[in-house]
Design an enzyme around this catalytic site. Structure first.
Site, mmCIF file in Angstrom:
data_model
loop_
_atom_site.group_PDB
_atom_site.id
_atom_site.type_symbol
_atom_site.label_atom_id
_atom_site.label_comp_id
_atom_site.label_asym_id
_atom_site.label_seq_id
_atom_site.Cartn_x
_atom_site.Cartn_y
_atom_site.Cartn_z
ATOM 1 N N GLU A 82 0.911 -1.279 -0.176
ATOM 2 C CA GLU A 82 -0.030 -0.029 0.057
ATOM 3 C C GLU A 82 0.973 1.217 0.064
ATOM 4 O O GLU A 82 1.745 1.270 0.677
ATOM 5 C CB GLU A 82 -0.946 0.190 0.983
ATOM 6 C CG GLU A 82 -1.426 1.294 1.210
ATOM 7 C CD GLU A 82 -2.827 1.415 2.161
ATOM 8 O OE1 GLU A 82 -3.075 0.530 3.093
ATOM 9 O OE2 GLU A 82 -3.915 2.131 1.959
ATOM 10 N N CYS A 125 -7.020 1.304 2.262
ATOM 11 C CA CYS A 125 -7.823 2.523 2.259
ATOM 12 C C CYS A 125 -7.464 3.370 0.788
ATOM 13 O O CYS A 125 -8.126 4.028 0.657
ATOM 14 C CB CYS A 125 -7.570 3.216 3.505
ATOM 15 S SG CYS A 125 -8.333 2.661 4.959
ATOM 16 N N ASN A 130 -12.163 -3.145 -0.093
ATOM 17 C CA ASN A 130 -11.393 -3.096 0.991
ATOM 18 C C ASN A 130 -12.142 -2.874 2.181
ATOM 19 O O ASN A 130 -12.434 -1.721 2.488
ATOM 20 C CB ASN A 130 -10.061 -2.225 0.702
ATOM 21 C CG ASN A 130 -9.422 -1.902 2.060
ATOM 22 O OD1 ASN A 130 -8.556 -2.909 2.399
ATOM 23 N ND2 ASN A 130 -9.375 -0.735 2.576
ATOM 24 N N GLU A 131 -12.200 -3.755 3.044
ATOM 25 C CA GLU A 131 -12.646 -3.672 4.340
ATOM 26 C C GLU A 131 -13.975 -2.635 4.432
ATOM 27 O O GLU A 131 -13.845 -1.928 5.447
ATOM 28 C CB GLU A 131 -11.669 -3.176 5.565
ATOM 29 C CG GLU A 131 -10.735 -2.093 5.344
ATOM 30 C CD GLU A 131 -9.835 -1.999 6.383
ATOM 31 O OE1 GLU A 131 -9.913 -0.948 7.133
ATOM 32 O OE2 GLU A 131 -9.073 -2.699 6.714
HETATM 33 O O1 AHR Z 1 -2.799 -1.319 6.204
HETATM 34 C C1 AHR Z 1 -3.178 0.244 6.747
HETATM 35 C C2 AHR Z 1 -4.714 0.353 6.502
HETATM 36 O O2 AHR Z 1 -5.007 -0.273 7.505
HETATM 37 C C3 AHR Z 1 -5.262 -0.039 5.136
HETATM 38 O O3 AHR Z 1 -5.123 1.126 4.535
HETATM 39 C C4 AHR Z 1 -6.609 -0.357 5.556
HETATM 40 O O4 AHR Z 1 -7.102 -1.419 4.463
HETATM 41 C C5 AHR Z 1 -6.646 -0.936 6.771
HETATM 42 O O5 AHR Z 1 -7.374 -0.181 7.744
#
Ligand code: AHR
Length: 832
Positions: free
Chosen positions: A248, A438, A569-570
């Protein structure tokens, strides 16, 4: 009496006492905006607080996630409905429902026509539908109807009287609260009580820390004996992709990090949106204010460029530029000069002002034209600067000013920082999830990551702000990610927004935060097409597909062989999410049935609302999810006490991708304690490798001085790369992973400590080896008898031992020998 027995006895006693009473009076209320919905129970004349039932999931952390004026009603079928006001700025209210007051469906935030929705209240109708009423700031009343509590009708003005807002009251701990009172059955109350008791017990367990062992009277003081009975006749196939990586762009992982570009703000596109105070000239310096123009841009996607006259233009790099003696650097820039001649001296200058490298660049550009030269360093410096020195008096535009070391990973142009990429490659990850968590679904709708903005000529890629408060040049774009995967032999796993931005997004111009209603439905077909185009770009035939031709033109005519795609994503598994996910997944299934789609189960483990709904959705739509992405960042205690998490997962349902996870302690840095907790859990993951397909530690990279998150797997600066105990655990489980699990049974003299010891045996068809992993997270030696498998004294071993709080570890290699004594706090891999 053990704790479980005690809980059961207590529960039985309270059941017996309550069944005599038959009903219990409860009061649902919120003690304060940040506290969520609580329940109090009546005991005699008094009300007693019992605990929190749910909390607001709306908008950003800190500023939002508040619950005002919760209103709860009970439907005829006994289920519960909750509405609440999220703030006094948004044209929406929150809605959720529950069967038992304990488990709640993820919240929906229906958008209404008024600028604000104040004090919403909900009432059930005899036909099973519900009406919600709320006020606008002028005191006008509005109503919206809902058949299912997921879709809400457009609001209408209403004449409803003030009586709708009359609440019950209760005095709890000396304070008077408004709320809703109900009579519930004693059995219902027992379940709520059990839930609180269980949560309390789990919370206590998850606080167990190796770091506290020395002061923990319950910890053993002398060696423990154990037997590991390996049963070579009981084997099962497991995933051979258990360990991968999650990349990320967080903590300067991409620009200024893995992406080897040495010039900061090379495109003059920094803005205050990226970071407070940033402008087009950030990281650039000159004797006089730098002139920035936008009239004749190099690309519509990169509108800003600098105008140079006679002053030298300096770039400070990313906290300086590392220049190594004898190394070569590729410099390039675009120039626009209406045909004027201009010569530049391109120089790398050390901290003491000495010229480290220098080259002359002659230009005579009409419209935008790229010029390049190579700089060879006569001397080195860790904090050099770039100087662009105009040698004549001419007024020229410059843009996309770039400097790359010629030595990049695999010597690729526009490539990756060699040392950092090599450390990642040494993990032998089986897949790479990118471009982020995120960062993928973005800070609001406008910041959703569009893969097609990140491919093609660098100047035409569309930069954007980064949810982690800096700038994405997109120089490290999808082409480079796929190339990297190929270079290190990993499967690409791109993850893209499921039509909704991050649920923690800040408010947009209309005051709407969180998922912001998702991509409007009339724009979804274009977004669906964008995702289909990605598959075409990655796998298509350049002779027939324009997207595949783009890939071929960029230098990769052969398909990338994309097999997986992540959607979401989550996310909150809201109605808005589910509808968009379904559209995307159906379109992929229809056109590319072989692509394995990975959905999401929200940001937390069981029993969180999103986790439950994520898996429910998966069970309702088995065709739309090959795999589900779970995320949890937890304490070492949690991992040690949840070793059987996947044992009962349905082997016929979707596979699991544990896409983000890490153990942490209060120190928030990987250490031996976190590494051992992760290693223990990975032995369990291997045991469940028939349902868990992939895992990736998160986050992976963090640059010194620019960290958004801790702990991380790899820390780095411009000059060094520091691996952590977390890295070593990932590497050991990756390099010594398998494709077949061999059943083994660990029996300890004292089973009270079973959660601190782990073992797993896997076979690897490629290497022809069997790997035995042993983890001892106890403060004492573990004396192990291994039966059922022959361990020659000469078998190679690799592992570590240390103290829980140590942040560095030393890998030791050796031979198994005759003694099977595992030192305190140690991990050993035996290669057979
Ligand atoms: O890994 C850091 C963050 O943690 C990522 O962006 C998100 O998916 C999670 O909340």
């Amino acid at each position: 009496m053990n704790n479980k027995l005690l809980i059961t006895v207590l529960a039985l006693c309270s059941t017996m006492m309550l069944s005599a009473q038959e009903t219990v009076s409860v009061f649902l209320y919120s003690p304060g905006p940040g506290d969520g919905l609580h329940v109090a129970v009546q005991e005699g004349e008094a009300w007693k607080e019992a605990g929190r039932l749910c909390s607001s999931d709306y908008g950003t952390w800190g500023a939002e996630k508040k619950m005002f004026h919760p209103s709860v009603c009970r439907a005829q079928d006994g289920t519960w409905r909750l509405v609440f006001q999220v703030n006094d700025r948004a044209p929406l209210f929150a809605a959720a429902y529950s069967r038992d007051l304990v488990n709640w469906r993820p919240q929906d935030y229906p958008i209404m026509s008024t600028a604000q929705c104040l004090e919403p209240v909900v009432f059930p109708n005899p036909d099973g539908t519900f009406d919600v009423y709320y006020k606008s700031p002028q005191g006008k009343r509005w109503t919206s109807a809902t058949p299912n509590f997921r879709h809400f009708s457009p609001d209408l003005a209403s004449q409803i009287s003030d009586d709708a807002w009359v609440r019950d009251t209760a005095t709890i701990a000396g304070r008077l609260f408004e709320g809703n009172g109900f009579e519930i059955s004693s059995m219902e109350w027992v379940k709520i009580e059990q839930h609180f008791r269980k949560s309390g017990e789990e919370w206590r367990k998850t606080n167990e820390r190796m770091h506290d062992d020395a002061n923990n009277a319950n910890m053993p003081k002398s060696p423990i004996k154990a037997t590991l009975a390996v049963d070579m006749t009981r084997q099962k196939a497991i995933s051979d992709k258990l360990i991968g990586i999650f990349f990320e762009d967080i903590s300067y992982a991409a620009d200024g990090g893995l992406y080897a570009e040495l010039i900061q703000n090379r495109d003059f596109e920094y803005t205050p949106k990226d970071h407070g105070g940033w402008t087009s000239t950030t990281a650039w310096h000159s004797a006089r204010p730098i002139e920035i123009a936008t009239e004749n841009p190099l690309s519509m996607n990169n509108p800003h460029y600098a105008l140079l006259w006679t002053d030298t233009l300096w770039n400070e790099g990313w906290d300086g530029i590392v220049v190594e003696k004898g190394k070569k650097y590729d410099f390039s820039m675009y120039v626009q000069a209406g045909g004027q001649k201009q010569d530049f001296s391109i120089e790398l200058i050390g901290q003491d002002g000495k010229v480290l490298a220098k080259s002359k660049l002659k230009t005579k550009a009409g419209s935008w034209q790229q010029y390049a030269t190579v700089l060879t360093a006569k001397a080195g410096d860790t904090k050099a600067r770039l100087a662009i020195v105009p040698l004549k008096a001419a007024h020229v535009g410059v843009d996309m000013i770039s400097l790359f070391p010629q030595e990049t990973f695999m010597n690729r142009k526009n490539g990756l920082r060699k040392d950092l990429a090599q450390v990642i490659a040494d993990l032998h990850p089986k897949f790479v999830r990118f471009p982020g968590g995120c960062m993928s679904h973005g800070q609001g709708l406008e910041n959703i990551y569009h893969w097609n903005h990140t491919v093609g000529p660098l100047q035409d890629r569309k930069p954007d702000f980064n949810i982690w408060h800096y700038h994405q040049t997109r120089g490290l774009g999808f082409y480079e990610f796929f190339q990297f995967c190929e270079d290190i032999g990993a499967e690409p796993l791109p993850v893209l927004a499921a039509g909704v931005p991050c649920q923690n997004s800040a408010n947009n111009a209309q005051g709407i935060g969180g998922q912001q209603g998702g991509i409007p439905m009339d724009e979804m077909p274009a977004y669906v097409q964008e995702i289909l185009d990605l598959i075409e770009w990655a796998n298509g035939d350049p002779a027939t597909s324009k997207w595949a031709k783009m890939r071929a033109d960029a230098g990769h005519p052969a398909p990338f062989n994309l097999k997986y795609i992540g959607l979401g994503n989550e996310d909150i598994i809201s109605t808005v999410f589910e509808e968009r996910y379904e559209m995307l997944a159906r379109a992929i299934r229809a056109k590319y049935p072989d692509i394995k789609i990975c959905g999401t189960a929200g940001p937390f483990h069981a029993p969180s609302a999103d986790y439950q709904e994520g898996w429910d959705f998966s069970r309702r739509h088995p065709d739309l999810q090959y795999m589900l992405d779970e995320h949890y960042y937890e304490s070492t205690g949690w991992f040690m006490h949840n070793r059987h998490y996947y044992d009962d997962y349905d082997r016929n349902g979707a596979k699991v991708y544990l896409g983000e996870w890490a153990a942490s302690t209060k120190v928030k840095r990987p250490n031996i304690e976190t590494a051992l907790a992760e290693a223990l859990y990975l032995t369990d993951i291997e045991r469940n490798g028939d349902v868990v397909e992939m895992t990736s530690y998160a986050p992976m990279l963090s640059k010194d001085g620019h960290s958004n998150w801790n702990p991380d797997m790899i820390y780095f600066s411009n000059t060094d790369v520091r691996i952590t105990p977390a890295y070593e655990v990932q590497r050991l489980f990756s390099v010594y992973g398998g494709d077949t699990y061999v059943t083994s049974q660990l029996t300890m003299d004292n089973s009270q400590f079973a959660h601190r010891v782990g073992a797993s045996v896997v076979r690897n068809a490629k290497t022809g080896k069997t790997y035995l992993k042993l983890v001892n997270a106890l403060p004492v030696e573990l004396r192990l008898d291994v039966t059922g498998i022959d361990i020659p004294a000469t078998a190679e071993t690799e592992g570590f031992a240390g103290k829980p709080e140590e942040q560095r570890l030393t890998i030791t290699k050796g031979e198994a020998g005759t003694s099977m004594v595992l030192p305190p706090y140690s991990l050993r891999v035996i290669k057979l």
